[in-house]
Design an enzyme around this catalytic site. Structure first.
Site, PDB file in Angstrom:
ATOM      1  N   ASP A   1       0.305  10.317   5.561  1.00 49.63           N
ATOM      2  CA  ASP A   1       1.634  10.734   6.021  1.00 49.63           C
ATOM      3  C   ASP A   1       1.574  12.118   6.672  1.00 49.63           C
ATOM      4  O   ASP A   1       0.696  12.925   6.356  1.00 49.63           O
ATOM      5  CB  ASP A   1       2.602  10.868   4.839  1.00 49.63           C
ATOM      6  CG  ASP A   1       2.808   9.565   4.123  1.00 49.63           C
ATOM      7  OD1 ASP A   1       2.618   8.509   4.745  1.00 49.63           O
ATOM      8  OD2 ASP A   1       3.151   9.620   2.929  1.00 49.63           O
TER       9      ASP A   1
HETATM   10  N1  URA Z   1       0.254   7.368  -0.224  1.00 49.35           N
HETATM   11  C1  URA Z   1       1.279   8.080   0.274  1.00 49.35           C
HETATM   12  O1  URA Z   1       2.374   8.004  -0.256  1.00 49.35           O
HETATM   13  N2  URA Z   1       1.083   8.852   1.358  1.00 49.35           N
HETATM   14  C2  URA Z   1      -0.112   8.962   1.965  1.00 49.35           C
HETATM   15  O2  URA Z   1      -0.242   9.695   2.956  1.00 49.35           O
HETATM   16  C3  URA Z   1      -1.177   8.235   1.441  1.00 49.35           C
HETATM   17  C4  URA Z   1      -0.964   7.435   0.353  1.00 49.35           C
END
Ligand code: URA
Length: 243
Positions: free
Chosen positions: A102
Site C-alpha cells: 500500500d
Molecule cells: N497488507 C496490507 O494491509 N497492506 C500491505 O501493503 C501489505 C499487506
C-alpha cells in the site's frame, strides 16, 4: 508467458498499439512463423522477429527495494505521485514491482523485468511467507489474535492461518506492536485482518519477504538480488522449501 504485443512494446520497438498493427499486418514472426493473432503468448525462449529484425532480449534484472511510505507500487501514476520505479532511476530495464505494498506501507518490495518470475512469486498457489510488523491501536486479547492464527472471515473469504507474535504492548498508550506472517497477498490484507478483530493498524512495515529482509538498507534504498537469491526464490515458490 506474455502476450506478443506486450513483449514487442517492452523491447522498445513500438507502442502497444503499433505492435498490434505490426502483428495483424503479418510483419511479426515467432520462431520463424508469421503470427497474425493478437494475444499470442510467447515465452523468453521464443525467437521473435519484427520486420525481419530479431528482438534483442533485455537482460533480466532483480532488485530489492526498501519501499518508504508515501510511494505507490506501480510503474506510473495518473496523479503524478512518486512510484517505486522512480526510486531506482539508474535502472535502464523496464522493471515493475512484484505484487504491491500500500501507499502507506513500507518495507521489502521486489522489482524485476522478469514476468515469469513475478508470476511465480505472486501466484496464490505458491506459498511465499511475508512477515509484517504492525503498530496497532489497542492491546489485543489472546483470543482475538487466535482468530488471526486460525484464519478470519473477510469480505473476500476466509484468510489462511497466520503466525502472530506480540512484540510489545503498551496499555497506557493504547498501542501494540505485532509481527504477523501470512502467505496470501490480498489487497490490504493485514490491515483488514486487524480491522476485523477491532484493532486498526496505525503503521505497517513488511520486514521480510521469504528469506529476504531489509538489512543494510535505509528507506528508499535498493540493492540487486544475487543470482543465488533469485534461484532460491524460484526453488521456494516451486517446492515450498529451500535446499
Ligand atoms: N497488507 C496490507 O494491509 N497492506 C500491505 O501493503 C501489505 C499487506
Amino acid at each position: 508467458m506474455e502476450r506478443l504485443q506486450k513483449v514487442i512494446a517492452h523491447a522498445g520497438i513500438a507502442s502497444r498499439r503499433k505492435a498490434e498493427e505490426l502483428i495483424t499486418e503479418g510483419k511479426v514472426k515467432v520462431n520463424g512463423q508469421v503470427v497474425r493473432e493478437l494475444g499470442t503468448k510467447v515465452s523468453s525462449s521464443d525467437t521473435i522477429e519484427v520486420e525481419g529484425v530479431k528482438i534483442e532480449k533485455e537482460a533480466k534484472v532483480y532488485y530489492l527495494l526498501y519501499k518508504p511510505r508515501g510511494v505507490i507500487s506501480a510503474v506510473s501514476d495518473d496523479h503524478g505521485r512518486k512510484t517505486v520505479v522512480d526510486l531506482l532511476p539508474h535502472v535502464e530495464q523496464r522493471i515493475f514491482p512484484v505484487g504491491r505494498l500500500d501507499y502507506d506501507t513500507s518495507g521489502v518490495l521486489l522489482l524485476t523485468n522478469d514476468g515469469d518470475f513475478s508470476n511465480l512469486l505472486t501466484h496464490p498457489r505458491y506459498n511465499i511467507d511475508k512477515t509484517y510488523v504492525a503498530k496497532i491501536k489497542g492491546s489485543p486479547r489472546k483470543e482475538d489474535l487466535k482468530k488471526l492464527e486460525r484464519g478470519i472471515m473477510l469480505e473476500d473469504g476466509k484468510t489462511a492461518p497466520a503466525k502472530v507474535k506480540v512484540l510489545s504492548s503498551n496499555r497506557e498508550q493504547g498501542k501494540s506492536i505485532i509481527a504477523i506472517t501470512i502467505h496470501e497477498g490480498r489487497n490490504r490484507q493485514v490491515r483488514r485482518m486487524f480491522e476485523a478483530i477491532g484493532y486498526p493498524v496505525l503503521k505497517l512495515k513488511r520486514e521480510q519477504f521469504a528469506f529476504l529482509g531489509l538489512q543494510g538498507l535505509n528507506a528508499g534504498e535498493s540493492r540487486t538480488l544475487t543470482a543465488h537469491e533469485v534461484k532460491q526464490l524460484r526453488v521456494l515458490s516451486e517446492t515450498g522449501k529451500i535446499g
